[in-house]
Design a protein around this motif. Structure first.
Motif, mmCIF file in Angstrom:
data_model
loop_
_atom_site.group_PDB
_atom_site.id
_atom_site.type_symbol
_atom_site.label_atom_id
_atom_site.label_comp_id
_atom_site.label_asym_id
_atom_site.label_seq_id
_atom_site.Cartn_x
_atom_site.Cartn_y
_atom_site.Cartn_z
ATOM 1 N N ARG A 28 -7.700 7.308 1.042
ATOM 2 C CA ARG A 28 -8.262 6.144 1.712
ATOM 3 C C ARG A 28 -7.542 5.854 3.026
ATOM 4 O O ARG A 28 -6.319 5.982 3.127
ATOM 5 N N THR A 29 -8.322 5.425 4.035
ATOM 6 C CA THR A 29 -7.755 5.153 5.356
ATOM 7 C C THR A 29 -7.294 3.706 5.508
ATOM 8 O O THR A 29 -6.620 3.386 6.493
ATOM 9 N N ALA A 30 -7.657 2.841 4.568
ATOM 10 C CA ALA A 30 -7.245 1.431 4.636
ATOM 11 C C ALA A 30 -6.880 0.957 3.241
ATOM 12 O O ALA A 30 -7.330 1.511 2.236
ATOM 13 N N ALA A 31 -6.041 -0.089 3.178
ATOM 14 C CA ALA A 31 -5.603 -0.649 1.902
ATOM 15 C C ALA A 31 -6.378 -1.913 1.604
ATOM 16 O O ALA A 31 -6.184 -2.946 2.248
ATOM 17 N N LYS A 32 -7.293 -1.807 0.653
ATOM 18 C CA LYS A 32 -8.026 -2.973 0.165
ATOM 19 C C LYS A 32 -7.694 -3.129 -1.316
ATOM 20 O O LYS A 32 -6.583 -2.847 -1.733
ATOM 21 N N GLY A 33 -8.650 -3.578 -2.117
ATOM 22 C CA GLY A 33 -8.346 -3.894 -3.513
ATOM 23 C C GLY A 33 -7.773 -2.757 -4.326
ATOM 24 O O GLY A 33 -6.697 -2.874 -4.909
ATOM 25 N N TRP A 34 -8.450 -1.630 -4.334
ATOM 26 C CA TRP A 34 -8.030 -0.517 -5.184
ATOM 27 C C TRP A 34 -6.781 0.170 -4.638
ATOM 28 O O TRP A 34 -6.140 0.944 -5.351
ATOM 29 N N GLY A 77 0.853 -1.176 0.000
ATOM 30 C CA GLY A 77 0.000 0.000 0.000
ATOM 31 C C GLY A 77 0.890 1.227 0.000
ATOM 32 O O GLY A 77 1.939 1.250 0.656
ATOM 33 N N ILE A 78 0.507 2.249 -0.747
ATOM 34 C CA ILE A 78 1.293 3.477 -0.853
ATOM 35 C C ILE A 78 0.532 4.592 -0.138
ATOM 36 O O ILE A 78 -0.658 4.820 -0.402
ATOM 37 N N LYS A 79 1.214 5.268 0.795
ATOM 38 C CA LYS A 79 0.578 6.338 1.557
ATOM 39 C C LYS A 79 1.180 7.690 1.233
ATOM 40 O O LYS A 79 2.395 7.809 1.014
ATOM 41 N N SER A 80 0.336 8.702 1.228
ATOM 42 C CA SER A 80 0.838 10.067 1.217
ATOM 43 C C SER A 80 1.374 10.370 2.605
ATOM 44 O O SER A 80 0.670 10.207 3.608
ATOM 45 N N ALA A 81 2.632 10.817 2.702
ATOM 46 C CA ALA A 81 3.206 11.164 3.999
ATOM 47 C C ALA A 81 2.582 12.442 4.559
ATOM 48 O O ALA A 81 2.689 12.710 5.751
ATOM 49 N N PHE A 82 1.907 13.215 3.704
ATOM 50 C CA PHE A 82 1.324 14.481 4.156
ATOM 51 C C PHE A 82 -0.003 14.269 4.882
ATOM 52 O O PHE A 82 -0.223 14.820 5.962
ATOM 53 N N ASN A 83 -0.914 13.461 4.290
ATOM 54 C CA ASN A 83 -2.215 13.274 4.941
ATOM 55 C C ASN A 83 -2.416 11.868 5.508
ATOM 56 O O ASN A 83 -3.470 11.558 6.047
ATOM 57 N N ASN A 84 -1.399 11.025 5.356
ATOM 58 C CA ASN A 84 -1.405 9.668 5.902
ATOM 59 C C ASN A 84 -2.519 8.801 5.315
ATOM 60 O O ASN A 84 -2.950 7.827 5.930
ATOM 61 N N ASN A 85 -2.968 9.117 4.119
ATOM 62 C CA ASN A 85 -3.988 8.316 3.447
ATOM 63 C C ASN A 85 -3.351 7.457 2.354
ATOM 64 O O ASN A 85 -2.352 7.834 1.742
ATOM 65 N N TYR A 86 -3.985 6.311 2.128
ATOM 66 C CA TYR A 86 -3.501 5.410 1.082
ATOM 67 C C TYR A 86 -3.890 5.923 -0.300
ATOM 68 O O TYR A 86 -4.956 6.531 -0.485
ATOM 69 N N VAL A 87 -3.027 5.647 -1.248
ATOM 70 C CA VAL A 87 -3.292 5.970 -2.654
ATOM 71 C C VAL A 87 -4.205 4.890 -3.229
ATOM 72 O O VAL A 87 -3.960 3.690 -3.060
#
Length: 348
Positions: A28-34, A4-14
């Motif tokens: 996104r707050t969690a890493a699922k399929g997309w 899972g790839i996160k933005s270090a700025f807002n801590n959300n997943y790409v």
């Protein structure tokens, strides 16, 4: 590596929104399929991202305002990124397409663009390795269990004879369950690519079902073999690896439980049988080499050893030109499509 790839700025997943149909966005707050990607390390040290949402590579689309979107079938320049260490587990991504940094633009909801000359907060990311897919995540292999999708198969063989089918190939793999399922992510894809590259060469892109040179048809008789010639039958090349000679038809038929010695035409009549004979040779025969093609790939001996096994007496140790470079080039193309480095020892 599935990650899972996160933005270090807002801590959300790409996320590859709408099953990859829309640009990547860090929301996104969690890493699922997309929100999961296979991180591919390329031979030149760059990395690429294969989206689990649609099995497409993320591209920095210079024709669409440099937006990042998972829409590429193969890895080329726009699908490559340099990973720049920023310390504290953070990194920046510099697009090879334009040498600009990827930004999660918070003024536009976190959509990813490759448009920044320098890296700071919005251009910093982290990667979280996922040991197994989260609920809702597509399997790292297609639903068929084979590492090559039907779409990829069709791209590799755009002019194939209708006789050769993806379903036939997948059905045939059940006879040899270790094929393309041994050695982990990279090795599995390298073996699949090696097999497909060789059958591409042997059949002109899965175009020929039987040997083109009919003058050879009465040549393939070994009367000293334990697999006796059946009167009226011919054992010329048939199928993806152009199996020939009565002893090969006999041995393959014995291994597969098929009457190939008495009915060699089965190889040219049933797509699954045709593929099974190719996989029989691939997984069990040493041919002109010292190991099976399967052993060559899972033991990292290199693609060149598969050429030696299949046709080494005629093709190997003969200098440049000829069939070997053609096989190697096809193998490299398929590896790129599958997002895997081809490895070393490509020639024989």
């Amino acid at each position: 590596m599935l990650a899972g790839i996160k933005s270090a700025f807002n801590n959300n997943y790409v996320s590859a929104e709408d099953q990859g149909a829309r640009p990547l966005i860090a929301n996104r707050t969690a890493a699922k399929g997309w929100e999961t990607f296979d991180v591919v390390t390329n031979a030149d040290g760059t990395i690429s991202f294969l989206s689990a949402a649609n099995r497409k590579y993320v591209t920095a689309d210079l024709n669409d305002h440099t937006k990042l979107i998972a829409r590429a079938a193969t890895i080329q320049a726009w699908e490559k990124f340099r990973r720049i260490d920023r310390g504290n587990g953070k990194f920046a991504l510099q697009a090879v397409a334009n040498d600009l940094f990827v930004c999660a633009d918070m003024n536009l909801g976190g959509v990813l663009y490759a448009n920044r000359p320098a890296a700071s907060g919005w251009e910093e990311f982290t990667i979280t390795a996922l040991s197994s897919p989260n609920p809702g995540t597509p399997d790292s292999q297609p639903s068929t269990g084979f590492v090559v999708t039907e779409q990829q198969f069709n791209q590799i063989f755009p002019s194939r004879n209708r006789f050769y089918t993806y379903a036939g190939l997948v059905a045939a793999t059940a006879a040899y369950p270790a094929f393309a399922k041994t050695g982990g992510h990279a090795v599995e894809r390298q073996e699949a690519a090696a097999f497909l590259a060789n059958i591409h060469h042997e059949t002109g892109g899965l175009y020929h079902i039987v040997e083109a040179n009919k003058a050879n048809y009465n040549h393939y008789f070994d009367y000293n073999s334990k697999y006796k010639v059946v009167p009226g039958k011919q054992y010329y090349g048939r199928g993806p690896l152009q199996i020939s000679w009565n002893y090969n038809y006999g041995a393959a038929g014995e291994a597969l439980g098929l009457p190939l010695l008495s009915n060699p035409d089965l190889v040219a009549q049933d797509p699954a049988v045709a593929m099974k004979t190719a996989l029989w040779f691939w997984n069990t025969q040493t041919g002109a080499g010292t190991m099976t093609c399967h052993q060559a790939m899972v033991q990292s001996k290199g693609f060149g050893e598969t050429i030696r096994t299949i046709n080494g007496a005629l093709e190997c140790n003969r200098g440049g030109g000829g069939a070997v470079p053609n096989r190697v080039e096809q193998y490299k193309k398929i590896c790129a499509m599958l997002g895997v480095d081809p490895g070393g020892h490509l020639s024989c």
